[in-house]
Design an enzyme around this catalytic site. Structure first.
Site, PDB file in Angstrom:
ATOM      1  N   ARG A 134       0.924  -1.144   0.112  1.00 48.51           N
ATOM      2  CA  ARG A 134       0.073  -0.042  -0.124  1.00 48.51           C
ATOM      3  C   ARG A 134       0.924   1.295   0.041  1.00 48.51           C
ATOM      4  NH1 ARG A 134      -2.863   0.295   5.040  1.00 48.51           N
ATOM      5  NH2 ARG A 134      -1.313   2.066   5.402  1.00 48.51           N
ATOM      6  N   GLU A 156       4.289   7.296   2.720  1.00 43.31           N
ATOM      7  CA  GLU A 156       5.148   6.155   3.188  1.00 43.31           C
ATOM      8  C   GLU A 156       4.804   4.857   2.161  1.00 43.31           C
ATOM      9  OE1 GLU A 156       4.728   4.972   7.274  1.00 43.31           O
ATOM     10  OE2 GLU A 156       2.644   4.443   6.906  1.00 43.31           O
ATOM     11  N   ASN A 158       4.048   0.801   2.529  1.00 45.24           N
ATOM     12  CA  ASN A 158       3.920  -0.604   3.314  1.00 45.24           C
ATOM     13  C   ASN A 158       4.155  -1.703   2.667  1.00 45.24           C
ATOM     14  OD1 ASN A 158       2.428   1.153   5.684  1.00 45.24           O
ATOM     15  ND2 ASN A 158       1.529   1.798   3.794  1.00 45.24           N
ATOM     16  N   SER A 163      -3.129  -2.847   6.095  1.00 46.29           N
ATOM     17  CA  SER A 163      -4.452  -3.184   6.653  1.00 46.29           C
ATOM     18  C   SER A 163      -5.532  -2.531   6.004  1.00 46.29           C
ATOM     19  CB  SER A 163      -4.395  -2.861   8.238  1.00 46.29           C
ATOM     20  OG  SER A 163      -4.187  -1.702   8.525  1.00 46.29           O
ATOM     21  N   LYS A 338      11.628   2.898   6.636  1.00 51.21           N
ATOM     22  CA  LYS A 338      11.927   4.174   6.372  1.00 51.21           C
ATOM     23  C   LYS A 338      13.050   4.721   6.016  1.00 51.21           C
ATOM     24  CE  LYS A 338       7.631   4.507   8.012  1.00 51.21           C
ATOM     25  NZ  LYS A 338       7.329   3.484   8.417  1.00 51.21           N
ATOM     26  N   LYS A 400      10.401  10.313  11.795  1.00 49.54           N
ATOM     27  CA  LYS A 400       9.810   9.127  11.794  1.00 49.54           C
ATOM     28  C   LYS A 400      10.784   7.793  11.903  1.00 49.54           C
ATOM     29  CE  LYS A 400       6.432  10.032   8.182  1.00 49.54           C
ATOM     30  NZ  LYS A 400       5.834   9.310   6.960  1.00 49.54           N
ATOM     31  N   GLU A 404       6.281   0.197  11.479  1.00 48.82           N
ATOM     32  CA  GLU A 404       5.086   0.072  11.045  1.00 48.82           C
ATOM     33  C   GLU A 404       4.084   0.472  12.180  1.00 48.82           C
ATOM     34  OE1 GLU A 404       4.327  -0.082   7.997  1.00 48.82           O
ATOM     35  OE2 GLU A 404       6.524  -0.779   7.147  1.00 48.82           O
ATOM     36  N   GLY A 405       2.999   0.855  11.695  1.00 43.59           N
ATOM     37  CA  GLY A 405       1.778   1.228  12.781  1.00 43.59           C
ATOM     38  C   GLY A 405       1.765   2.569  13.123  1.00 43.59           C
ATOM     39  N   ARG A 491      -8.202   7.310   4.519  1.00 50.04           N
ATOM     40  CA  ARG A 491      -8.202   7.440   6.016  1.00 50.04           C
ATOM     41  C   ARG A 491      -8.309   8.784   6.555  1.00 50.04           C
ATOM     42  NH1 ARG A 491      -2.874   4.474   7.951  1.00 50.04           N
ATOM     43  NH2 ARG A 491      -2.262   5.221   5.795  1.00 50.04           N
TER      44      ARG A 491
END
Length: 524
Positions: A134, A156, A158, A163, A338, A400, A404-405, A491
């Protein structure tokens, strides 16, 4: 935040209209699996000891406006981004050079690399890898340039546990339902453009199915039935998001099994006499039943918090050694760090040319990059340090980590004291400094656990991609056997929130209502 480029949207709701809309929203959501397990702050463990309750997932009341050209541009780029990250995963030498700088300061990255080296020394038995990727973007408008068009800038990329592919389709269907059943005020129809349905459930399932079928027949002398194994967290609040993809795979005729990460070695094994190292699963509820695992889909194992003991690392090594196709492999997991994004996006970087042979892909990808800097002793790193330690200059940046998350980033004026709190400057190399994207403002209402909050919001668009490839080169020079764009996620978070992770408690799932760029200009 940039000034708004959007029309006055959404429309005003009377109390009666809002109550009617909320009732329809909640009922449709629960009936159609747009749901999560409730947080303990909302429903106590005492009230739900078995963990069986569900509540509507955090969602927006209306779809959010998004420039049509930018949306289509992001979708069109996804196959190129898939190709780029396949190239990174296949180029062990390049990836190793990048990761080497982190190994001294990041134990998590170091352990992942050690697992790769251990399996490489023994010999990999699976040549194929699967990515359910993603790529996340925000809209950027340069208001210092007259009539500047909206453009996408990457937040970013992923490569593990990407998810909300399940819920993203459901929320787009929810908004379509509310629109077609006249739950919205009539003047919503005056908004130009159209609301987009995400194809993420079907497309992500198709990616997993492609790997499952490519695995071939059982590698045992007495063949076993094959299955796709979802490696999951337990408990998992976001279980319904995963179930939608699982159920879609089942409609395609494939067996899917969920297994918590901490129970992997209890319920799987590899026959010591079989050099192909097939991964065999046997369920606790039926110990005489055996499956051979074709594909491992990681929805766990992405965070250092999940590796609190040697048993967890043993589990990850156990899975990486197996013949199952990994989604992702260790190398693909590391490709999503990252640091990799920073190396690609630092102004003046020429790494894209080293990774991609097609010159036509370079400029379109590079135009989506925001400026990202290392915190090392290079000229770019020294410049970044001076910015990061300056209370005024740091207000335009985000710090950063390699994680993840949601909830891990440090923003604006919090950067200087955070870096000073780390002490040893060598630890700074585990972070990147990224120029903040300032998206234009718009308004919406977020519904979370029965509470509605209305105000200015920021939207982040994620484009899913699926890619199956061979490390040895089957499928051509790039090894790619399957490459597809796979739907979208929107989102949305309140303007006051720096983070956007829905599962981490910061944002809501949303859908796109496309508008023509010309109609987003102020005064139109």
């Amino acid at each position: 935040m940039a000034a708004s480029i959007y029309s006055d949207f959404p429309p005003y709701l009377t109390p009666e209209q809002r109550n009617h809309l909320l009732t329809a929203l909640n009922d449709w959501s629960i009936a159609n699996g747009l749901a999560v397990r409730p947080s303990s702050s909302f429903v106590s463990e005492h009230s739900d000891p078995s963990g069986v309750l569900a509540v509507t997932a955090p969602v927006t009341l209306f779809p959010s406006l998004f420039p049509k050209n930018s949306f289509n541009h992001a979708k069109a780029l996804q196959q190129a981004y898939n190709r780029l990250y396949v190239a990174i995963s296949r180029n062990e030498e390049w990836l190793g050079e990048v990761i080497q700088e982190l190994i001294e300061v990041d134990d998590f990255i170091a352990h992942l690399w050690e697992i790769h080296l251990a399996v490489k020394k023994e010999g990999y038995v699976q040549d194929l890898s699967l990515g359910l990727f993603r790529s996340d973007y925000m809209i950027h408008v340069d208001l210092s340039v007259p009539d500047s068009a909206p453009q996408i800038k990457q937040v970013e990329f992923n490569t593990i546990a990407s998810s909300f592919g399940g819920l993203s389709r459901q929320v787009s269907l929810l908004h379509r339902h509310l629109l077609t059943t006249k739950c919205y005020p009539e003047d919503i129809s005056l908004v130009p453009g159209n609301q987009q349905i995400s194809s993420s459930i079907e497309q992500l399932a198709n990616g997993l199915a492609a790997a499952h079928l490519r695995y071939g027949s059982s590698k045992l002398s007495k063949p076993l039935p094959l299955c796709i194994l979802f490696i999951v967290q337990s408990p998992e609040r976001n279980i319904f998001d995963q179930r939608h993809i699982e159920y879609q795979l089942q409609t395609l005729g494939h067996t899917v099994i969920r297994l918590p990460f901490d129970l992997v070695e209890t319920h799987t094994f590899m026959p010591s006499s079989n050099p192909d190292r097939p991964l065999i699963y046997t369920p606790k509820f039926s110990p005489s039943t055996f499956y051979e695992v074709s594909t491992l889909y990681f929805r766990a194992g992405y965070s250092p918090d999940e590796y609190t003991n040697s048993a967890a690392w043993s589990t990850r090594l156990h899975l990486e050694r197996s013949a199952a196709i990994k989604c992702p492999s260790i190398l693909t997991h590391l490709a999503g760090s990252k640091k990799v994004q920073q190396v690609l996006a630092t102004p003046g970087s020429r790494h894209l040319e080293r990774l991609l042979s097609d010159p036509n892909l370079l400029d379109p990808l590079r135009r989506t990059f925001s400026a990202i800097y290392p915190l090392d002793d290079s000229p770019a790193g020294k410049e970044a340090k001076s910015i990061a330690l300056d209370l005024e200059k740091s207000k335009g940046y985000v710090l950063k980590p390699q994680r993840e998350g949601g909830g891990n980033n440090i923003y604006r004026g919090n950067i200087p004291p955070f870096l000073k709190s780390l002490g040893d400057e060598r630890k700074w190399r585990g972070y990147i400094l990224m120029e903040l994207i300032e998206p234009p403002a718009q308004r919406n209402s977020i519904v979370r656990e029965g509470v509605v909050k209305t105000g200015e919001v920021i939207c982040e668009l994620g484009i899913y991609g699926t890619c199956l490839w061979s490390h040895s080169g089957d499928g051509g020079d790039d090894g790619i056997l399957h490459n597809s764009e796979a739907g979208y996620l929107l989102r949305t978070k309140g303007r006051e929130s720096e983070e956007g992770g829905v599962a981490a408690g910061f944002g809501a799932v949303d859908s796109v209502l496309l508008i023509d760029t010309d109609e987003t200009k102020p005064g139109k």
